[in-house]
Design a protein around this motif. Structure first.
Motif, PDB file in Angstrom:
ATOM      1  N   VAL A  15      -3.504   7.922  -9.743  1.00 23.62           N
ATOM      2  CA  VAL A  15      -3.658   8.851  -8.618  1.00 23.62           C
ATOM      3  C   VAL A  15      -5.049   9.465  -8.739  1.00 23.62           C
ATOM      4  CG1 VAL A  15      -2.818  10.982  -7.565  1.00 23.62           C
ATOM      5  CG2 VAL A  15      -1.192   9.358  -8.542  1.00 23.62           C
ATOM      6  N   PRO A  16      -5.901   9.306  -7.706  1.00 26.57           N
ATOM      7  CA  PRO A  16      -7.250   9.876  -7.792  1.00 26.57           C
ATOM      8  C   PRO A  16      -7.190  11.401  -7.880  1.00 26.57           C
ATOM      9  CG  PRO A  16      -6.902   8.759  -5.667  1.00 26.57           C
ATOM     10  CD  PRO A  16      -5.649   8.638  -6.453  1.00 26.57           C
ATOM     11  N   GLY A  17      -8.065  11.979  -8.694  1.00 24.20           N
ATOM     12  CA  GLY A  17      -8.100  13.426  -8.852  1.00 24.20           C
ATOM     13  C   GLY A  17      -7.047  13.871  -9.864  1.00 24.20           C
ATOM     14  N   GLY A  37      -2.904  14.166   1.301  1.00 19.95           N
ATOM     15  CA  GLY A  37      -3.362  14.671   2.598  1.00 19.95           C
ATOM     16  C   GLY A  37      -4.745  15.296   2.505  1.00 19.95           C
ATOM     17  N   GLY A  38      -4.981  16.077   1.461  1.00 23.70           N
ATOM     18  CA  GLY A  38      -6.292  16.694   1.257  1.00 23.70           C
ATOM     19  C   GLY A  38      -7.373  15.666   0.994  1.00 23.70           C
ATOM     20  N   LEU A  39      -7.059  14.654   0.188  1.00 24.97           N
ATOM     21  CA  LEU A  39      -8.035  13.596  -0.070  1.00 24.97           C
ATOM     22  C   LEU A  39      -8.431  12.891   1.223  1.00 24.97           C
ATOM     23  CD1 LEU A  39      -6.506  11.936  -3.288  1.00 24.97           C
ATOM     24  CD2 LEU A  39      -8.603  13.300  -3.168  1.00 24.97           C
ATOM     25  N   MET A  40      -7.440  12.586   2.048  1.00 24.74           N
ATOM     26  CA  MET A  40      -7.717  11.886   3.306  1.00 24.74           C
ATOM     27  C   MET A  40      -8.521  12.778   4.258  1.00 24.74           C
ATOM     28  SD  MET A  40      -4.184   9.601   3.615  1.00 24.74           S
ATOM     29  CE  MET A  40      -3.797  10.242   5.162  1.00 24.74           C
ATOM     30  N   ASN A  85     -10.660  14.926   3.442  1.00 20.43           N
ATOM     31  CA  ASN A  85     -12.021  14.989   2.922  1.00 20.43           C
ATOM     32  C   ASN A  85     -12.743  13.650   2.978  1.00 20.43           C
ATOM     33  OD1 ASN A  85     -11.807  17.724   2.323  1.00 20.43           O
ATOM     34  ND2 ASN A  85     -11.114  17.358   0.239  1.00 20.43           N
ATOM     35  N   GLY A  86     -12.072  12.634   3.513  1.00 21.23           N
ATOM     36  CA  GLY A  86     -12.700  11.321   3.644  1.00 21.23           C
ATOM     37  C   GLY A  86     -12.768  10.540   2.346  1.00 21.23           C
ATOM     38  N   GLU A  87     -11.970  10.920   1.374  1.00 19.12           N
ATOM     39  CA  GLU A  87     -11.951  10.206   0.092  1.00 19.12           C
ATOM     40  C   GLU A  87     -11.278   8.846   0.259  1.00 19.12           C
ATOM     41  OE1 GLU A  87     -13.255  11.399  -2.809  1.00 19.12           O
ATOM     42  OE2 GLU A  87     -13.819  13.310  -1.901  1.00 19.12           O
ATOM     43  N   ASP A  88     -11.616   7.939  -0.638  1.00 15.74           N
ATOM     44  CA  ASP A  88     -11.003   6.618  -0.648  1.00 15.74           C
ATOM     45  C   ASP A  88      -9.634   6.724  -1.312  1.00 15.74           C
ATOM     46  OD1 ASP A  88     -10.737   3.869  -0.342  1.00 15.74           O
ATOM     47  OD2 ASP A  88     -11.680   3.463  -2.284  1.00 15.74           O
ATOM     48  N   VAL A  89      -8.575   6.488  -0.546  1.00 13.60           N
ATOM     49  CA  VAL A  89      -7.203   6.585  -1.049  1.00 13.60           C
ATOM     50  C   VAL A  89      -6.555   5.207  -0.909  1.00 13.60           C
ATOM     51  CG1 VAL A  89      -4.960   7.707  -0.743  1.00 13.60           C
ATOM     52  CG2 VAL A  89      -7.061   9.002  -0.316  1.00 13.60           C
ATOM     53  N   PRO A  90      -5.978   4.679  -1.992  1.00 13.82           N
ATOM     54  CA  PRO A  90      -5.330   3.369  -1.909  1.00 13.82           C
ATOM     55  C   PRO A  90      -4.237   3.346  -0.839  1.00 13.82           C
ATOM     56  CG  PRO A  90      -5.451   4.131  -4.197  1.00 13.82           C
ATOM     57  CD  PRO A  90      -5.874   5.271  -3.333  1.00 13.82           C
ATOM     58  N   GLU A  91      -4.100   2.215  -0.169  1.00 13.99           N
ATOM     59  CA  GLU A  91      -3.104   2.077   0.905  1.00 13.99           C
ATOM     60  C   GLU A  91      -1.685   2.368   0.426  1.00 13.99           C
ATOM     61  OE1 GLU A  91      -3.367   1.660   4.267  1.00 13.99           O
ATOM     62  OE2 GLU A  91      -5.500   1.976   3.883  1.00 13.99           O
ATOM     63  N   TRP A  92      -1.335   1.883  -0.776  1.00 15.04           N
ATOM     64  CA  TRP A  92       0.012   2.107  -1.288  1.00 15.04           C
ATOM     65  C   TRP A  92       0.312   3.593  -1.425  1.00 15.04           C
ATOM     66  CZ3 TRP A  92       0.478   4.817  -5.773  1.00 15.04           C
ATOM     67  CH2 TRP A  92      -0.616   4.833  -6.635  1.00 15.04           C
ATOM     68  N   LEU A  93      -0.723   4.374  -1.732  1.00  9.79           N
ATOM     69  CA  LEU A  93      -0.546   5.812  -1.896  1.00  9.79           C
ATOM     70  C   LEU A  93      -0.431   6.497  -0.535  1.00  9.79           C
ATOM     71  CD1 LEU A  93      -0.309   7.905  -4.110  1.00  9.79           C
ATOM     72  CD2 LEU A  93      -2.794   8.067  -4.167  1.00  9.79           C
ATOM     73  N   LYS A  94      -1.236   6.068   0.417  1.00  7.67           N
ATOM     74  CA  LYS A  94      -1.151   6.602   1.783  1.00  7.67           C
ATOM     75  C   LYS A  94       0.209   6.319   2.403  1.00  7.67           C
ATOM     76  CE  LYS A  94      -5.918   5.642   3.060  1.00  7.67           C
ATOM     77  NZ  LYS A  94      -6.750   4.899   4.008  1.00  7.67           N
ATOM     78  N   ASN A  95       0.726   5.113   2.155  1.00  8.91           N
ATOM     79  CA  ASN A  95       1.963   4.662   2.790  1.00  8.91           C
ATOM     80  C   ASN A  95       3.232   5.095   2.058  1.00  8.91           C
ATOM     81  OD1 ASN A  95       0.349   3.336   4.639  1.00  8.91           O
ATOM     82  ND2 ASN A  95       0.409   1.412   3.528  1.00  8.91           N
ATOM     83  N   GLY A  96       3.087   5.734   0.914  1.00 15.36           N
ATOM     84  CA  GLY A  96       4.265   6.150   0.158  1.00 15.36           C
ATOM     85  C   GLY A  96       4.980   4.999  -0.517  1.00 15.36           C
ATOM     86  N   ASP A  97       4.253   3.920  -0.797  1.00 17.11           N
ATOM     87  CA  ASP A  97       4.836   2.741  -1.425  1.00 17.11           C
ATOM     88  C   ASP A  97       4.768   2.870  -2.951  1.00 17.11           C
ATOM     89  OD1 ASP A  97       6.072   0.284  -1.527  1.00 17.11           O
ATOM     90  OD2 ASP A  97       4.184  -0.839  -1.373  1.00 17.11           O
TER      91      ASP A  97
END
Length: 77
Positions: A24-26, A51-54, A56-68
């Motif tokens: 998990v970034p951060g 949500g905060g990372l997104m 701020n325009g941070e690079d967030v892995p798709e699996w993390l965004k999608n709750g996978d």
């Protein structure tokens, strides 16, 4: 296959303390009075953090965004 997020858990005086794994970034840390409350707090803290990372325009892995993902709890003694 779902990604696993390791949650390191320790008893900290009067509360459980948790921190999310290195995939998990951060840094995300949280506390709760019971283990059940800590499990709920892990999910809510991660969702807030992502949500905060997104925002701020941070690079967030798709699996993390999608709750996978699923949590795996590592009790530290």
């Amino acid at each position: 296959m779902m990604e696993k997020i390791i949650v390191d858990v320790a008893w900290c005086d009067r509360n459980y303390g948790g921190s999310l794994g290195s995939n998990v970034p951060g840094a995300v840390v949280f506390t709760a009075p019971t283990f059940e409350a800590l499990q709920k707090e892990a999910k809510e803290s991660l969702e807030f953090h992502v949500g905060g990372l997104m925002e701020n325009g941070e690079d967030v892995p798709e699996w993390l965004k999608n709750g996978d993902y699923e949590f795996e709890y590592n009790i530290i003694r």
